[in-house]
Design a protein around this motif. Structure first.
Motif, short mmCIF file in Angstrom:
data_model
loop_
_atom_site.label_atom_id
_atom_site.label_comp_id
_atom_site.label_asym_id
_atom_site.label_seq_id
_atom_site.Cartn_x
_atom_site.Cartn_y
_atom_site.Cartn_z
N GLU A 36 0.88 -1.21 0.01
CA GLU A 36 -0.05 0.04 -0.07
C GLU A 36 0.88 1.27 0.24
OE1 GLU A 36 -2.54 -0.48 3.35
OE2 GLU A 36 -3.73 -2.11 2.53
N SER A 37 2.09 1.26 0.71
CA SER A 37 3.09 2.42 0.71
C SER A 37 3.92 2.46 -0.72
CB SER A 37 3.92 2.09 1.70
OG SER A 37 3.07 2.02 3.07
N PRO A 39 5.10 3.69 -4.29
CA PRO A 39 4.86 4.73 -5.28
C PRO A 39 3.98 3.97 -6.36
CG PRO A 39 7.16 4.01 -5.49
CD PRO A 39 6.49 3.22 -4.10
N ARG A 40 3.59 4.86 -7.34
CA ARG A 40 2.89 4.52 -8.60
C ARG A 40 3.76 3.71 -9.51
NH1 ARG A 40 0.41 9.94 -10.54
NH2 ARG A 40 2.84 10.54 -10.18
N GLY A 41 3.22 3.11 -10.65
CA GLY A 41 3.92 2.17 -11.41
C GLY A 41 5.03 3.14 -12.15
N GLU A 43 7.82 4.34 -10.96
CA GLU A 43 8.66 5.20 -10.02
C GLU A 43 9.67 4.19 -9.51
OE1 GLU A 43 6.81 7.81 -7.43
OE2 GLU A 43 5.14 8.52 -8.74
N SER A 146 10.19 5.36 -1.29
CA SER A 146 10.35 5.52 -2.45
C SER A 146 11.76 5.88 -2.90
CB SER A 146 9.22 6.80 -2.84
OG SER A 146 9.86 7.82 -1.94
#
Length: 206
Positions: A36-37, A39-41, A43, A146
């Motif tokens: 859940e933590s 980053p978006r695809g 990244e 991230s």
């Protein structure tokens, strides 16, 4: 043996992700909290890796922090707790919350994890109470997933300093951790180390 992977998030599913590392896609199983933590695809992300090798497969487990990885290892040392159950516990409780639950003997908190009943929760507390502080010292610092770099001082610094101060006074790690956990709950997230030490000593004197 793979210890850490840095790459690009390619695909995230319910219990794993595909991490693209220079064109190679690694399937990495993670706790729900870590997933859940993410980053978006597309990244970048850095994950600590635990490699399980069997005759018929190699499976990678990824963690947002070294504390989460250490808890994964410790949990599997408990009778009846395998990798899947360990991830379920880490999906339910943050490393800091798990550290506190073990230190305080909070069976109800641990039993919230799927597949963990009262008996299993009791075993986890009994078998890890003296081992937990080794992982707990770093478990209060949330990972900046991230970037792959740990967070700054803040509340984690105050808690770590308080635990260190109490152990320097001669208290055991388990005692110090439990006392600071109670002090932190009483004083709030913004409490300074001095306040946590004072309340911790008060708790230890009971």
């Amino acid at each position: 043996m793979i210890g850490k992977l840095k790459g690009v998030v390619d695909l995230v599913r319910e219990d794993h992700l595909i991490l693209d590392v220079q064109g190679v896609g690694y399937l990495v199983h993670c706790s729900a909290r870590t997933l859940e933590s993410l980053p978006r695809g597309g990244e970048k992300v850095a994950l600590f890796i635990e490699t399980h090798v069997r005759e018929d497969m190699i499976r990678l487990y990824g963690f947002a922090s070294e504390a989460e990885q250490e808890w994964f290892r410790l949990l599997q040392g408990v009778q009846g707790v395998g990798a899947k159950t360990a991830l379920a516990v880490l999906s339910t409780l943050r490393p800091a919350d798990l550290s506190q639950a073990v230190a305080l003997g909070d069976k109800a908190a641990i039993a919230r994890a799927p597949g963990i009943g009262p008996r299993s929760a009791t075993r986890i507390i009994t078998e890890l109470k003296d081992k937990a502080p080794a992982a707990a010292m770093g478990s209060f610092a949330p990972a900046a997933i991230s970037s792959g770099v740990g967070a700054g001082a803040g509340e984690s610094g105050a808690i770590a300093d308080a635990i260190s101060a109490l152990t320097n006074l001669g208290y055991g790690l388990a005692q110090a951790h439990a006392a600071v956990a109670v002090a932190s709950r009483e004083a709030g997230e913004e409490a300074k180390a001095e306040t946590l030490i004072r309340l911790g000593l008060k708790e230890l004197a009971k």
